[in-house]
Write a protein that holds these residues in place. Structure first.
Motif, mmCIF file in Angstrom:
data_model
loop_
_atom_site.group_PDB
_atom_site.id
_atom_site.type_symbol
_atom_site.label_atom_id
_atom_site.label_comp_id
_atom_site.label_asym_id
_atom_site.label_seq_id
_atom_site.Cartn_x
_atom_site.Cartn_y
_atom_site.Cartn_z
ATOM 1 N N VAL A 117 0.833 -1.195 0.000
ATOM 2 C CA VAL A 117 0.000 0.000 0.000
ATOM 3 C C VAL A 117 0.870 1.250 0.000
ATOM 4 N N THR A 118 0.633 2.134 -0.948
ATOM 5 C CA THR A 118 1.367 3.405 -1.005
ATOM 6 C C THR A 118 0.743 4.390 -0.030
ATOM 7 N N VAL A 119 1.551 4.907 0.892
ATOM 8 C CA VAL A 119 1.041 5.823 1.919
ATOM 9 C C VAL A 119 1.500 7.268 1.699
ATOM 10 N N GLY A 120 2.515 7.487 0.863
ATOM 11 C CA GLY A 120 3.004 8.838 0.626
ATOM 12 C C GLY A 120 4.038 8.849 -0.467
ATOM 13 N N CYS A 121 4.562 10.046 -0.736
ATOM 14 C CA CYS A 121 5.579 10.182 -1.773
ATOM 15 C C CYS A 121 6.317 11.505 -1.596
ATOM 16 N N PHE A 122 7.409 11.661 -2.335
ATOM 17 C CA PHE A 122 8.150 12.918 -2.357
ATOM 18 C C PHE A 122 9.119 12.896 -3.529
ATOM 19 N N ILE A 133 14.252 18.363 -0.841
ATOM 20 C CA ILE A 133 13.084 17.496 -0.744
ATOM 21 C C ILE A 133 11.848 18.319 -1.096
ATOM 22 N N TYR A 134 11.100 17.872 -2.107
ATOM 23 C CA TYR A 134 9.908 18.583 -2.564
ATOM 24 C C TYR A 134 8.687 17.661 -2.508
ATOM 25 N N SER A 135 7.506 18.274 -2.457
ATOM 26 C CA SER A 135 6.233 17.546 -2.549
ATOM 27 C C SER A 135 6.177 16.376 -1.586
ATOM 28 N N PHE A 136 6.636 16.617 -0.362
ATOM 29 C CA PHE A 136 6.693 15.580 0.664
ATOM 30 C C PHE A 136 5.330 15.494 1.348
ATOM 31 N N GLY A 137 4.735 14.306 1.334
ATOM 32 C CA GLY A 137 3.433 14.200 1.969
ATOM 33 C C GLY A 137 3.006 12.763 2.223
ATOM 34 N N VAL A 138 2.161 12.616 3.237
ATOM 35 C CA VAL A 138 1.551 11.338 3.580
ATOM 36 C C VAL A 138 0.039 11.503 3.444
ATOM 37 N N LEU A 139 -0.618 10.518 2.857
ATOM 38 C CA LEU A 139 -2.073 10.578 2.715
ATOM 39 C C LEU A 139 -2.744 10.687 4.084
ATOM 40 N N PRO A 140 -3.823 11.465 4.182
ATOM 41 C CA PRO A 140 -4.451 11.733 5.492
ATOM 42 C C PRO A 140 -4.775 10.488 6.303
ATOM 43 N N GLN A 141 -5.247 9.440 5.648
ATOM 44 C CA GLN A 141 -5.668 8.243 6.388
ATOM 45 C C GLN A 141 -4.492 7.481 7.011
ATOM 46 N N TYR A 142 -3.258 7.851 6.635
ATOM 47 C CA TYR A 142 -2.082 7.171 7.184
ATOM 48 C C TYR A 142 -1.225 8.080 8.063
ATOM 49 N N ARG A 144 -0.128 10.384 11.464
ATOM 50 C CA ARG A 144 -0.025 10.157 12.912
ATOM 51 C C ARG A 144 0.292 8.697 13.247
ATOM 52 N N ARG A 145 1.000 8.052 12.346
ATOM 53 C CA ARG A 145 1.463 6.688 12.596
ATOM 54 C C ARG A 145 2.979 6.580 12.448
ATOM 55 N N GLY A 146 3.642 7.746 12.355
ATOM 56 C CA GLY A 146 5.101 7.767 12.271
ATOM 57 C C GLY A 146 5.656 7.594 10.877
ATOM 58 N N PHE A 147 4.799 7.563 9.847
ATOM 59 C CA PHE A 147 5.283 7.304 8.497
ATOM 60 C C PHE A 147 6.068 8.494 7.934
ATOM 61 N N GLY A 148 5.612 9.719 8.224
ATOM 62 C CA GLY A 148 6.337 10.884 7.744
ATOM 63 C C GLY A 148 7.745 10.941 8.312
ATOM 64 N N ARG A 149 7.865 10.674 9.604
ATOM 65 C CA ARG A 149 9.192 10.682 10.233
ATOM 66 C C ARG A 149 10.073 9.577 9.667
ATOM 67 N N GLN A 150 9.486 8.415 9.434
ATOM 68 C CA GLN A 150 10.256 7.327 8.823
ATOM 69 C C GLN A 150 10.739 7.705 7.427
ATOM 70 N N MET A 151 9.875 8.351 6.652
ATOM 71 C CA MET A 151 10.269 8.776 5.305
ATOM 72 C C MET A 151 11.483 9.689 5.384
ATOM 73 N N LEU A 152 11.460 10.641 6.327
ATOM 74 C CA LEU A 152 12.604 11.532 6.492
ATOM 75 C C LEU A 152 13.847 10.752 6.913
ATOM 76 N N ASP A 153 13.697 9.872 7.893
ATOM 77 C CA ASP A 153 14.838 9.071 8.340
ATOM 78 C C ASP A 153 15.478 8.328 7.171
ATOM 79 N N LEU A 154 14.637 7.710 6.357
ATOM 80 C CA LEU A 154 15.144 6.875 5.270
ATOM 81 C C LEU A 154 15.816 7.688 4.175
ATOM 82 N N VAL A 155 15.211 8.812 3.786
ATOM 83 C CA VAL A 155 15.814 9.595 2.713
ATOM 84 C C VAL A 155 17.094 10.273 3.193
#
Length: 201
Positions: A117-122, A133-142, A144-155
């Motif tokens: 399942v795709t939860v975000g992109c950038f 980093i441009y157009s960084f975002g997580v879909l609303p339904q996903y 507050r589950r730490g996905f945005g922070r994980q995306m930053l950590d990984l990139v």
């Protein structure tokens, strides 16, 4: 009068292309730029902070792990849909922009996925000085589950594994949730830009 002459030349070219509006971007610490924007009749729209990673702070621990996948041409549609939804843009215009920029060798789009399942992109753009980093975002339904922070950590980990160039991003000044996320990761504001609309028809 050089600035106004350049603007008039740009207007002529834009009108030949059917463009109806310019966006002037002016640093808030530039009195001459602010004065120029006012003098030509540009109307203020919004502002963005430019932030640079100063002191990286790893997030976690995470209960749900996501993975980053480099996007390919066949992913244009899903990136367009997500980006347009998150930022309130038209899918058509977003698709056109991404179709053009995905072939740029300095630009790489990423999808963040939880399983299948795709939860975000950038978009990660590299030049001689920095990674942006441009157009960084997580879909609303996903959210507050730490996905945005994980995306930053990984990139950030990916960039640091191959370069010591600085890492930067831009965020709207009123987007307090995103500002909190970026600050908690170690990003700090270095300047602010105002965006001004100028109708040219």
């Amino acid at each position: 009068g050089i600035g106004k002459a350049l603007l008039e030349a740009a207007k002529d070219e834009a009108q030949r292309r059917g463009i109806e509006r310019f966006i002037l971007i002016c640093e808030r610490f530039s009195p001459s730029g602010l004065g120029f924007s006012e003098a030509v009749g540009a109307k203020y729209d919004f502002s963005e902070h430019k932030m640079v990673l100063i002191d990286f702070k790893q997030g976690g621990p995470y209960q749900e792990r996501i993975q980053l996948h480099k996007a390919r041409a066949e992913d244009i549609e899903v990136i367009s849909q997500i980006t347009a939804f998150i930022f309130g843009l038209t899918v058509e215009g977003t698709r056109r922009h991404i179709t053009e920029s995905i072939t740029d060798p300095h630009s790489q789009y990423y999808l963040s996925k939880l399983g299948d399942v795709t939860v975000g992109c950038f978009n990660l753009f590299a030049d001689d000085r920095e990674y942006s980093i441009y157009s960084f975002g997580v879909l609303p339904q996903y959210r507050r589950r730490g996905f945005g922070r994980q995306m930053l950590d990984l990139v950030i980990a990916d960039v640091r594994s191959r370069s010591q160039k600085r890492i930067a991003l831009e965020v709207e000044t009123e987007n307090n949730h995103a500002l909190g996320l970026y600050r908690s990761s170690g990003f700090r504001e270095i300047t602010t830009y105002g965006y001004y609309n100028l109708d040219i028809l």
